[in-house]
Design a protein around this motif. Structure first.
Motif, mmCIF file in Angstrom:
data_model
loop_
_atom_site.group_PDB
_atom_site.id
_atom_site.type_symbol
_atom_site.label_atom_id
_atom_site.label_comp_id
_atom_site.label_asym_id
_atom_site.label_seq_id
_atom_site.Cartn_x
_atom_site.Cartn_y
_atom_site.Cartn_z
ATOM 1 N N GLN A 27 8.945 36.746 51.695
ATOM 2 C CA GLN A 27 7.735 37.324 51.328
ATOM 3 C C GLN A 27 7.842 38.875 51.114
ATOM 4 O O GLN A 27 8.951 39.310 52.008
ATOM 5 N N GLY A 28 6.649 39.366 50.674
ATOM 6 C CA GLY A 28 7.182 40.341 50.046
ATOM 7 C C GLY A 28 5.823 41.359 50.125
ATOM 8 O O GLY A 28 5.016 40.770 49.883
ATOM 9 N N THR A 29 6.131 42.346 49.277
ATOM 10 C CA THR A 29 4.859 43.126 49.709
ATOM 11 C C THR A 29 4.951 44.277 48.028
ATOM 12 O O THR A 29 5.945 44.682 47.869
ATOM 13 N N LEU A 30 3.175 44.810 47.701
ATOM 14 C CA LEU A 30 3.397 45.566 46.596
ATOM 15 C C LEU A 30 2.718 46.543 47.680
ATOM 16 O O LEU A 30 2.226 47.044 48.189
ATOM 17 N N GLN A 31 3.951 47.159 46.863
ATOM 18 C CA GLN A 31 3.854 49.118 47.459
ATOM 19 C C GLN A 31 3.159 49.995 46.792
ATOM 20 O O GLN A 31 2.442 50.676 47.293
ATOM 21 N N GLN A 32 3.192 49.639 45.111
ATOM 22 C CA GLN A 32 2.654 50.932 44.688
ATOM 23 C C GLN A 32 2.383 50.187 43.078
ATOM 24 O O GLN A 32 2.934 48.979 42.320
#
Length: 163
Positions: free
Chosen positions: A6-11
């Motif tokens: 699971q990841g995250t959109l940071q920018q």
């Protein structure tokens, strides 16, 4: 490839014109088969070239290159549109994944090029980012993107498809 991540959109970085300066934004609209609205690559003609619709790069790679190679492109000079964390980008070629409700398919690795090195002013950037310069992806289902959005794999269909 492991389907348990699971990841995250940071920018999000948008560059309105070719060779221009990328600008961070808090929201972008991903249009299926086209690209990110307002970006230099946003074009219905890109339906023929899905590899140019959206590009992603891992924040972990940007941090490592800054630390060990003294090349800091974390300010958008990496020329990729989406900076993500916790996403195995190299494993996603040919795979579908979700950025919130936006469905993407990895097309090919986004290897560093002389243009990125020239525009960033970092002549050693190509060597530092080889095989970890990010991912080119096709937008299958569009929607809104914003930092903090969860990124998940789309599990492959098990068994046979119904006839």
């Amino acid at each position: 490839m492991s389907e348990h991540w699971q990841g995250t959109l940071q920018q999000i970085w948008i560059c309105a014109e070719r060779g221009g300066t990328p600008a961070a934004t808090e929201q972008a609209q991903a249009v299926a088969g086209t690209g990110l609205r307002g970006d230099r690559y946003f074009s219905p003609s890109l339906q023929r070239d899905p590899a140019r619709q959206v590009t992603l790069i891992a924040s972990e790679v940007l941090d490592e290159v800054a630390l060990h190679h003294k090349i800091d492109l974390r300010d958008g000079r990496h020329r990729r549109q989406l900076v993500v964390n916790g996403v195995p980008l190299n494993d996603l070629v040919g795979q579908e994944f979700l950025v919130g409700s936006v469905r993407l398919k990895g097309v090919e690795l986004c290897e560093p090029c002389s243009r990125m090195a020239r525009l960033s002013g970092e002549k050693n950037a190509i060597k530092a980012f080889v095989h970890r310069g990010g991912l080119n992806a096709e937008i299958l289902i569009g929607g809104d993107l914003s930092p903090g959005t969860t990124i998940l794999p789309v599990p492959p269909l098990q068994g046979r498809l119904p006839l």
